[in-house]
Write an enzyme that holds these catalytic residues in place. Structure first.
Site, PDB file in Angstrom:
ATOM      1  CB  SER B 140      -0.854  -0.013   1.278  1.00 11.23           C
ATOM      2  OG  SER B 140      -1.340   1.278   1.582  1.00 11.23           O
ATOM      3  CE1 TYR B 153      -4.043  -1.938   5.055  1.00  9.77           C
ATOM      4  CE2 TYR B 153      -3.200   0.247   4.520  1.00  9.77           C
ATOM      5  CZ  TYR B 153      -3.750  -0.963   4.120  1.00  9.77           C
ATOM      6  OH  TYR B 153      -3.980  -1.182   2.786  1.00  9.77           O
TER       7      TYR B 153
END
Lengths: 276, 262
Positions: B140, B153
């Site tokens: 990501s 995350y």
């Protein structure tokens, strides 16, 4: 003589020896009181000889010999509640916390595809989640103090891949992600968060037979000199490893007001290793 | 990609389905894997792959469950006669708040799925590589530049980069390439939902997709709010194909300029 950390309190995990002890002593030389935290015992999957209560007491003695206060706490960074208790008790004892060094860490090695689930999970639990626990248990105390500095010990493995330690590399990259998120979250409170990335450091974590063997698979029982010869090839500068005090000096800089506008930085102390 | 056999996790929807279809259109046969409770959507992915004329085997497992995942990948890979490409795409995303307020279960779930699940996927998949191949880990932009209030995350997605860098070193001599892909905002259910809209537009009552789009567009260099799943799939296809035969250990960002915006 005024020190660079006069009046500050530093909580340091992994303080029984190695980098953690060097940070404790170096910070104390500059006027800080020390909350010295360590597991003082073995961790499953790890071949490094464990730290002991005597090691932690020795760190505390060295700090006190400098005229600073120090308290030892035995806690596992995998236990968030234990760390909260350490933080709360040390705030009671010393009046607050200004500096946090998340230094506790482990290593083990195996090729990625052969590494077993327990070694992987233990690594993430200690080297990544343990750092998050350390920050989580202390951040609100730093906020209450009106500011502070968090120094996370990552590794060159937080900036590049290293063969045979994918779990370690993942965890050490992971703390950079944590540092970058946390630094953005706490900047408004005057708290800075940075990572330090050492190459090999002259501590028990590397100075043991199992690591020597990883570096010198060609030898049955590699000597320190044979290990040094191989370790030197990782660095740009012609040295096999840095000393714990080199990491402590970088941590001191980041912990001190000299670095007041430095946050969200990944600082290599690696003899050029990551660019070699 | 003609004749290549690819494993894609998180294949039931969003980017995963798009990867499956894009790779199939390029000639690959697909082992599509996702959770059992996504079976209906996973079957739709399989139908979409078959509509391109390629083979698709759909298997279900939780990537956190090493043994179940391995069994599912073994079954699928044996049906396809082996694997050449692994696309570790499955992931979970939420924005729980400042890191010291995240509860341990939420932290742990992010590491378990996004990081350990990725490692599990690589282990299960590469076991079926006969020779060289390509491993693509979907990280990501949070693997490069963290997202505040999502440290769990950000940590997991940074960690995936570390995993890829070590894997690239370890598997290079076997001609197995390992790279990461870093999508920014992608038009999938992961961000196209009312919870994310409300977070993006805290001052708007019941914000719409258009409200969220305006906020997201302001974060990108290019004048678009998000990339489409196919944009990420095109990057995955490039890294899966021989066009990238000498590219390994790198990070390919597909983010409309999100990470470089000053």
């Amino acid at each position: 003589m005024s020190g660079r950390l006069d009046g500050k309190v530093a909580l340091i995990t992994g303080a029984a020896r190695g980098i953690g002890r060097a940070q404790a002593v170096r910070f104390a030389q500059e006027g800080a009181d020390i909350v010295a935290v360590d597991l003082c015992g073995p961790t499953e999957t790890v071949s490094t000889p464990p730290s002991t209560r005597e090691d932690l007491e020795e760190t505390v003695s060295q700090v006190r010999a400098l005229g600073r206060k120090a308290d030892p706490y035995i806690a596992d960074v995998r236990d968030l509640e234990a760390l909260r208790e350490v933080a709360d008790r040390s705030v009671e004892a010393f009046g607050g916390i200004d500096i946090v060094c998340a230094t506790a860490g482990i290593t083990s090695s195996a090729p990625s595809l052969e590494l077993d689930d327990t070694a992987w999970q233990t690594m993430l639990d200690v080297n990544l989640t343990g750092v998050w626990h350390t920050c989580t248990a202390t951040v609100e105390h730093l906020i209450a103090r009106g500011g502070g500095s968090i120094v996370i010990t990552s590794s060159i493995a937080g900036l590049r891949g290293l063969v045979g330690v994918s779990h370690y590399t993942a965890a050490k990259h992971g703390v950079v992600g944590l540092m970058r998120a946390l630094s953005g979250e706490v900047a408004q409170y005057g708290i800075r968060v940075n990572t330090v990335h050492p190459t090999n450091v002259n501590t028990t974590m590397i100075q043991n037979p199992s690591v020597r063997k990883v570096f010198r698979p060609d030898r049955d029982e590699p000597t320190v000199d044979e290990f040094a010869e191989a370790a030197r090839t990782m660095n740009m500068l012609p040295i096999p490893w840095v000393e714990p005090v080199d990491i402590a000096n970088a941590s001191l800089f980041l912990a001190s007001d000299e670095a007041r506008y430095i946050t969200s930085v990944a600082l290599p102390v690696d003899a050029g290793s990551t660019q070699r | 990609m003609a004749g290549s056999r690819v494993l894609v996790t998180g294949a039931a929807g969003g980017m995963g389905r798009s990867h499956c279809v894009t790779l199939a259109q390029a000639g690959a046969d697909v082992l599509a894997l996702d959770l059992e409770d996504t079976r209906h959507e996973l079957d739709a992915t399989a139908e979409a792959v078959r509509a391109t004329g390629r083979t698709c085997v759909a298997e279900t497992a939780d990537i956190r469950d090493t043994a179940a995942l391995r069994a599912a990948v073994d079954r699928g890979a044996n049906t396809l006669g082996g694997l050449d490409v692994v696309v570790a795409n499955a992931g979970v995303y939420d924005v729980p708040g400042p890191s010291w307020t995240i509860d341990p279960q939420t932290w742990r779930r992010s590491l378990d799925v996004n990081l350990t699940g990725t490692w599990n996927t690589v282990r299960a998949g590469v076991a079926h590589f006969a020779g060289g191949g390509s491993v693509i880990l979907v990280s990501s932009t949070a693997g490069i530049k963290a997202i505040p209030s999502a440290s769990h995350y950000s940590a997991a997605k940074h960690a995936v980069v570390g995993l890829a860098r070590t894997l690239a070193n370890e598997l290079g001599s076997r001609s197995i390439r390992v790279n990461t892909v870093h999508p920014g905002s992608v038009h999938t259910p992961m961000i196209i939902n009312s919870r994310v809209f409300s977070r993006l537009c805290p001052d708007v009552d019941n914000p719409t997709e258009a409200d969220a789009a305006a906020v997201l567009a302001s974060r990108n260099l290019l004048p678009v709010p998000w990339v489409d799943p196919v944009d990420v799939s095109n990057a995955v296809l490039f890294l899966a194909s021989e066009d990238s035969r000498y590219i390994t250990g790198t990070q390919l960002v597909v983010d409309a300029g999100l990470t470089q915006k000053v």
